[in-house]
Structures are given as C-alpha cells and as structure tokens.
Design a protein around this motif. Structure first.
Motif, PDB file in Angstrom:
ATOM      1  N   MET B 167      92.869   6.866 -44.384  1.00  0.00           N
ATOM      2  CA  MET B 167      91.487   6.941 -43.916  1.00  0.00           C
ATOM      3  C   MET B 167      91.312   5.834 -42.898  1.00  0.00           C
ATOM      4  O   MET B 167      91.296   4.661 -43.245  1.00  0.00           O
ATOM      5  CB  MET B 167      90.545   6.772 -45.099  1.00  0.00           C
ATOM      6  CG  MET B 167      90.590   7.999 -45.999  1.00  0.00           C
ATOM      7  SD  MET B 167      89.739   7.749 -47.548  1.00  0.00           S
ATOM      8  CE  MET B 167      91.151   7.731 -48.652  1.00  0.00           C
ATOM      9  N   ASN B 182      78.720   9.542 -37.265  1.00  0.00           N
ATOM     10  CA  ASN B 182      78.388  10.144 -38.558  1.00  0.00           C
ATOM     11  C   ASN B 182      79.155  11.441 -38.740  1.00  0.00           C
ATOM     12  O   ASN B 182      78.611  12.522 -38.584  1.00  0.00           O
ATOM     13  CB  ASN B 182      76.875  10.410 -38.635  1.00  0.00           C
ATOM     14  CG  ASN B 182      76.447  10.965 -39.988  1.00  0.00           C
ATOM     15  OD1 ASN B 182      77.180  10.847 -40.970  1.00  0.00           O
ATOM     16  ND2 ASN B 182      75.284  11.569 -40.052  1.00  0.00           N
ATOM     17  N   ALA B 183      80.423  11.306 -39.038  1.00  0.00           N
ATOM     18  CA  ALA B 183      81.250  12.498 -39.269  1.00  0.00           C
ATOM     19  C   ALA B 183      82.593  12.049 -39.829  1.00  0.00           C
ATOM     20  O   ALA B 183      82.968  10.885 -39.710  1.00  0.00           O
ATOM     21  CB  ALA B 183      81.482  13.259 -37.965  1.00  0.00           C
ATOM     22  N   ILE B 184      83.297  12.989 -40.418  1.00  0.00           N
ATOM     23  CA  ILE B 184      84.675  12.786 -40.838  1.00  0.00           C
ATOM     24  C   ILE B 184      85.530  13.661 -39.929  1.00  0.00           C
ATOM     25  O   ILE B 184      85.228  14.839 -39.744  1.00  0.00           O
ATOM     26  CB  ILE B 184      84.885  13.183 -42.313  1.00  0.00           C
ATOM     27  CG1 ILE B 184      83.880  12.451 -43.206  1.00  0.00           C
ATOM     28  CG2 ILE B 184      86.318  12.882 -42.746  1.00  0.00           C
ATOM     29  CD1 ILE B 184      83.937  12.886 -44.676  1.00  0.00           C
ATOM     30  N   VAL B 185      86.565  13.062 -39.339  1.00  0.00           N
ATOM     31  CA  VAL B 185      87.377  13.753 -38.336  1.00  0.00           C
ATOM     32  C   VAL B 185      88.828  13.858 -38.797  1.00  0.00           C
ATOM     33  O   VAL B 185      89.555  12.864 -38.766  1.00  0.00           O
ATOM     34  CB  VAL B 185      87.330  13.000 -36.991  1.00  0.00           C
ATOM     35  CG1 VAL B 185      88.092  13.766 -35.911  1.00  0.00           C
ATOM     36  CG2 VAL B 185      85.896  12.730 -36.551  1.00  0.00           C
ATOM     37  N   VAL B 213      92.612  10.925 -41.462  1.00  0.00           N
ATOM     38  CA  VAL B 213      91.287  11.231 -40.910  1.00  0.00           C
ATOM     39  C   VAL B 213      90.743   9.983 -40.219  1.00  0.00           C
ATOM     40  O   VAL B 213      91.155   8.871 -40.522  1.00  0.00           O
ATOM     41  CB  VAL B 213      90.282  11.664 -42.015  1.00  0.00           C
ATOM     42  CG1 VAL B 213      90.788  12.886 -42.759  1.00  0.00           C
ATOM     43  CG2 VAL B 213      89.996  10.527 -42.973  1.00  0.00           C
ATOM     44  N   LEU B 215      87.189   7.854 -39.464  1.00  0.00           N
ATOM     45  CA  LEU B 215      85.914   7.688 -40.161  1.00  0.00           C
ATOM     46  C   LEU B 215      84.944   6.829 -39.365  1.00  0.00           C
ATOM     47  O   LEU B 215      85.365   5.996 -38.563  1.00  0.00           O
ATOM     48  CB  LEU B 215      86.158   7.017 -41.518  1.00  0.00           C
ATOM     49  CG  LEU B 215      87.097   7.731 -42.465  1.00  0.00           C
ATOM     50  CD1 LEU B 215      87.288   6.892 -43.713  1.00  0.00           C
ATOM     51  CD2 LEU B 215      86.554   9.093 -42.821  1.00  0.00           C
ATOM     52  N   PRO B 216      83.659   6.989 -39.633  1.00  0.00           N
ATOM     53  CA  PRO B 216      82.650   6.169 -38.958  1.00  0.00           C
ATOM     54  C   PRO B 216      82.564   4.763 -39.546  1.00  0.00           C
ATOM     55  O   PRO B 216      81.565   4.389 -40.165  1.00  0.00           O
ATOM     56  CB  PRO B 216      81.355   6.965 -39.170  1.00  0.00           C
ATOM     57  CG  PRO B 216      81.590   7.736 -40.417  1.00  0.00           C
ATOM     58  CD  PRO B 216      83.064   8.050 -40.443  1.00  0.00           C
ATOM     59  N   THR B 217      83.613   3.985 -39.374  1.00  0.00           N
ATOM     60  CA  THR B 217      83.626   2.601 -39.843  1.00  0.00           C
ATOM     61  C   THR B 217      84.550   1.821 -38.931  1.00  0.00           C
ATOM     62  O   THR B 217      85.449   2.402 -38.307  1.00  0.00           O
ATOM     63  CB  THR B 217      84.071   2.505 -41.322  1.00  0.00           C
ATOM     64  OG1 THR B 217      84.100   1.135 -41.727  1.00  0.00           O
ATOM     65  CG2 THR B 217      85.461   3.077 -41.530  1.00  0.00           C
ATOM     66  N   THR B 218      84.327   0.514 -38.829  1.00  0.00           N
ATOM     67  CA  THR B 218      85.110  -0.326 -37.915  1.00  0.00           C
ATOM     68  C   THR B 218      85.974  -1.349 -38.632  1.00  0.00           C
ATOM     69  O   THR B 218      86.765  -2.035 -37.987  1.00  0.00           O
ATOM     70  CB  THR B 218      84.175  -1.116 -36.971  1.00  0.00           C
ATOM     71  OG1 THR B 218      83.378  -2.003 -37.751  1.00  0.00           O
ATOM     72  CG2 THR B 218      83.286  -0.193 -36.146  1.00  0.00           C
ATOM     73  N   LEU B 219      85.825  -1.467 -39.951  1.00  0.00           N
ATOM     74  CA  LEU B 219      86.352  -2.671 -40.597  1.00  0.00           C
ATOM     75  C   LEU B 219      87.834  -2.651 -40.953  1.00  0.00           C
ATOM     76  O   LEU B 219      88.565  -3.565 -40.649  1.00  0.00           O
ATOM     77  CB  LEU B 219      85.530  -2.980 -41.850  1.00  0.00           C
ATOM     78  CG  LEU B 219      84.047  -3.228 -41.566  1.00  0.00           C
ATOM     79  CD1 LEU B 219      83.300  -3.491 -42.860  1.00  0.00           C
ATOM     80  CD2 LEU B 219      83.843  -4.387 -40.608  1.00  0.00           C
ATOM     81  N   MET B 220      88.284  -1.659 -41.673  1.00  0.00           N
ATOM     82  CA  MET B 220      89.667  -1.607 -42.141  1.00  0.00           C
ATOM     83  C   MET B 220      90.048  -0.139 -42.319  1.00  0.00           C
ATOM     84  O   MET B 220      89.188   0.727 -42.418  1.00  0.00           O
ATOM     85  CB  MET B 220      89.834  -2.315 -43.506  1.00  0.00           C
ATOM     86  CG  MET B 220      89.401  -3.758 -43.562  1.00  0.00           C
ATOM     87  SD  MET B 220      89.662  -4.494 -45.228  1.00  0.00           S
ATOM     88  CE  MET B 220      91.332  -5.134 -45.082  1.00  0.00           C
TER      89      MET B 220
END
Lengths: 335, 335
Positions: B167, B182-185, B213, B215-220
């Motif tokens: 992920m 805002n989505a899962i790709v 996939v 994901l709409p996140t930037t951290l890890m």
C-alpha cells in the motif's frame, strides 16, 4: 396478492437505500421509516412520502421541527411484516426483544453478531437458508463482496484457501467526524482480522485469512484477493465465471481507481450514484503460479442493498428460488 | 587514511539525505552536490556548507540567484571517487556515459533498471556482491523493506513463498502535484506487480508475488506480508529474529498508524524526522495455519539512506564485512 409490509428502523446510510430499493419492488412496500432526530435525512424521507416514525418521547419534537411524525417506533413495528433494522452496529441487538414481542420478522445488518439472528445471509450463497426464517443478518459490505466472488469459485473449482487484504475506506462521504486524514491504519493490528472469517458465517467450510487497514478515503473499499483452488482453471475461466454473476461488474474502459467507479455510478444515473455490484478489474484477474489474484472495489454504502431486498423475499417466502429473487431484485433496481 | 570523496548528483528527497548521512561517517566525505535549479533545497545545501555544482550552462544563473556555484557537474565528477546518482528515475541512466568517461564509481537508486548497474544492492542481503564494483544500484524503498525481512527469514527458515500487498503513499510530503486526494488506485492493475519480484534482483531464488495500490497519503508505505517457510517456526521465533536485525524496529507502545511512527521519528530527534528502519508491528506478527503474517511500514524518503552509505563502503572496499559496515553506518547515524 397484497404486498409485504416493510418498516425501516434507522434511516441512515443503509436504511434510506433499503427503503428506496424496497419501493422499487412490486411485491413489497415501505409502511414507514424510523428516525430518532429530525435531520436532513428525515426531511427528505418526509418529502419522499415515507411515513416517519420516531421514539415515543420524541413524536412532539419531530412535529415541532416540521415533520408530522406518524407515531412511535412501536406503532410502526406493529404495522409491519418485516422490520429492516439499520440502526448503528450494536444498537440493533437491543431491539430484538421489541421485534419478538411484536411477532414481526427482522433483518439486521453486518454490524451485529451472527448469533443475534442465527442466520447470516448472502443471496447468492445461501438464500435457501433464510426461507421462512424470523430473523436474518445481512452480512457487511465487505463480507457480501467476498461471498459474491468466493461462492461461485467454490461451486465451480473448489476453494482451498483465500488470503485477502481489505483496504477499507475510513468514513462514509457524509461522515465529518472520523479519520485518518493522512495515514494508513492497520486495523486490527493483531492478525488475522475478523473480516475474512466472517465469510464463514455464510459459507462455513471456506478456509480464509484476512488482513485489514483503514485508509484516508471515503469512496469504496478495495480488496486484494489471492485464492488457491482445488481444480485447475485459467485466467479466462475465472473472467468468464465472474462476468456471468448477477452482482459482479467487470471493470475496464480506462477506469483506474475507486474515484472513477463512483463517477461511473453517477453517470449511469444510479440513485445516489450507488454501485451495488462488486467491481472486479478485468485486467487484474490473473492465475499466477497456479493461484488466482485480482482486485475488486466494494461500495460500502450500497452493495448490501439488493441483498436486503432478497432477504425480505426469502423470509416471507415470496420467492423460494434465490436465483429468481436476485433476478427480480436486480431488474426492479435497474442493476 | 584519506576519506573517500563522494559527490551527490541530484539533491532532492534522497540526495539531500545521503549527503547528510555520508557527512556523519568518519571514512567518507561530501565533496559536492549537484542541483539543476536554485530552489530552497539548493539554498539549504549552500547554507550547510556543501559545494553546490550545477549544469555547465547554469553556473551563472545559480550565482545570480545567490548561490556561488562551485562549477559544473563535470567538474564535480572529476573530483569524486564515488558519485551517488539521486536524479529522478530514468535520468540516471543517461548519466552513465559521464561516469564511465570520468572513470568514477557510481551508485544509482531503485528508479533505474537493474541492468544499468548489473548489481542491485541491499546491505543485509548481498553486501559482498558489491565489493570493489564500479556500478551499483541501491534498490527502491519498498524492495529494501522487503529484503530486510525476507533475507533473515530465508537464512533461518527457508522462504518457500512470499505474497505481499504494497500500500503505497502516492506522493512525498513536499509533493504538491500528485494525487489522488480521495481514492484507492490499483497500480498496476495487471497482476502481479513488479514490486515484489524486484526482490529477485537482490535475492534471485525468492518466490514472490506482489500486488500494489496507490493511496491518498504522503507519510509511509505499508506492506501486508504473507510468507510460507520451509522449516517450522513460531510467532515468537519470528519476533525474536526480527528484533535482532540491525534495521528493523519493532513497533508497539500504542502506535497504531503510519502517522504516529512519523511523529515518533520527530520526537526521537531524527534528522527530518526520518525512520530509516523497517517498522514491524510486533502484535501483527502471527503464524496462522502454518503461514506467517505481519504488517510493516516503510518510510519511503529514508529507508534506503543507510544502504547508500554501505554501498559506498563496499564499492570502495573501505570495509569488506557487510555486518561491520552496517554497524558502523548505524552507529554514525544514531540508528
């Protein structure tokens, strides 16, 4: 033949959709919906012509807010043949005594435990088990999505083992309280998660291990599935099997994310833009080293809606053949 | 003994971190960094005292922007023993002729193909393979994270099969251009993905299938791993094995997400809040029906940094023993 009288207890994300889906059927009708607070959903329900019921001590509050409540929840239940309980998880359990006292059939959602109803339901997998029953639990959106792909594979090829990672939307689109905004949350951290094994409440012999995370998205869940089967089959066999299932939509046409699936639902004119089917990416379906892999997206707000309609039909024995009920429900909903 | 002279070509997310990590070592030094544009990162590099080099035709631009450029990239390469190429994926390939012409050793990152260097590197898994080599590729953050857990398990118990779902964060924290919001790709949609098999560029005999996939996140990044092993082992065996690895951090203490791991990095006083280690949730490590499952989080901006330092040491034969280099790098960085 008179229509089966259906009441909706709890008119939120699921309840309002079940109400509309029941209204689309010719063999059942909504006699009322119950809402505890006069929020925008209650106003829309009233505007649509549903009889709005509420807690006995809130009938006057509802009226003074501008919604002439038809009566108490007890009044509503007394009128119904079947109550679809769409109250938040855990609340539904407390309502069981009410339904028993009123001698009314009841359906709970996946937020309640299997033991509450004694029958966990998925139309494709175990319609017959619900025939004539008083209490049924329609399994959660994720479990519904898993049953819809696992059951036909098991029937056709025998499922030896399922490993699934569930990437869950953290909040529904109208939920402004929950997060995370920017993080991935293993949930639960202890493995395996309860999500996959809930499939066993519908198809007990399935061997399944699941892991799950919560994500900063509101649109859909996404499942990565790995399935080992007893009999040999090819990528094309699986694609063909999925394509003929009544509630699986094969996704292609340049759709690369959950966001585009939701846009498709809106473009198709679906009520609320709902996507009731499992959305399986056709290009992802792959037999690799003898094991099946694929991606599917699950619309958490709506995939259980047609299942609730079928559960009503099974419990009231309006239709004894599951495949016929599924076809009837789908046709009425435009699925 | 004089220190090994290291140049950094491309001073972005990875380059700036490698520069700082090299500076912390007592057997190597940064003789310059190359930056094509005078952005904030170039100013910080100058303020830190690094010699800033740029494209030959931009030396004057850099000076007029306020950064007295030390010269062209060719000038920098001529001074170096080793160039760490941290240019964007695909650009590094074009630089190979430069390095060959200058007779300088070069390290590329995981965005380049294995064939470019002929040696894909992970300090724990194949340090010895890089000894004395002119060209080495330090594998990507995800592959590094996979090698660090797969290699010790394979050494100890024999890895029969790995299934992993990656992920991926979609963008780094400073990236304002990429999505999704805002989505899962699913990425790629076709399975299996190249991510897992990239492990084979380091440990060729590993049998692995991966899905990925965005994901709409930037951290890890977060990995869900399922591993079948040849020999029997228990949950406690695996926890104990992981706990003694030099670049695995066991996560507990109420940390439930990637966001809290990043907060921990900041609280620990790590430079830029970096988390160089694999972060394995201790409670997730589980042998279930004879197979291993666990979650790990991977800090995409920093887990390859200590690996770059070790690669320099192997290629220049400053240290012939991988375990000693890892210990030396870790100690100098405070890992």
């Amino acid at each position: 033949m008179s229509k089966v009288k259906v009441a909706i207890n709890g008119y939120g994300t699921i309840g309002k959709r079940v109400a509309d889906a029941v209204t689309m059927q010719d063999d059942m009708e909504i006699i009322g919906i119950a809402k505890t607070r006069p929020n925008y959903e209650a106003f829309v329900a009233h505007d649509k012509g549903y009889n709005v019921y509420t807690l006995a001590d809130r009938v006057d509050d509802m009226k003074s807010a501008g919604i002439p409540a038809a009566g108490s929840i007890d009044d509503m239940i007394a009128e119904a043949d079947v109550v679809v309980d769409c109250t938040p998880g855990g609340i539904g359990e407390k309502n069981k005594a009410l339904y028993e006292k009123a001698g009314v059939k009841a359906i709970w959602q996946g937020g309640e435990k299997h033991e509450l109803a004694g029958c966990s339901f998925n139309a494709e997998a175990n319609y017959e088990e619900a025939l004539g029953r008083d209490f049924v639990r329609v399994v959660s959106c994720n479990t519904t999505g898993l049953c819809r792909v696992i059951y036909p594979l098991d029937q056709e090829y025998g499922v030896k083992k399922v490993r699934v990672t569930l990437m869950r939307r953290s909040a529904d689109p109208n939920d402004v309280k929950n997060g995370p905004i920017n993080a991935i949350v293993p949930n639960p951290i202890k493995l395996p998660s309860h999500h996959g094994p809930d499939v066993k409440s519908v198809i007990p012999h399935i061997n399944i291990a699941s892991t799950a995370v919560k994500l900063p998205t509101t649109l859909m869940h996404l499942h990565t599935l790995n399935i080992e089967m007893e009999k040999d089959c090819s990528t094309e066999d699986v694609k063909a099997l999925f394509a003929k299932q009544p509630r699986i939509r094969m996704i292609g046409q340049g759709i690369g994310s959950t966001a585009e699936i939701m846009e498709l639902g809106k473009d198709m004119g679906r009520p609320r833009g709902d996507m009731w089917e499992n959305c399986v990416w056709e290009d992802s379906v792959t037999m690799y080293e003898g094991e099946l892999y694929f991606f599917q997206a699950i619309h958490q707000e709506s995939d259980v809606i047609p299942e609730n309609v079928d559960a009503i039909r099974a419990m009231t024995e309006l239709e004894k053949d599951g495949a016929k009920s599924i076809a009837k429900t789908n046709k009425a909903m435009g699925l």
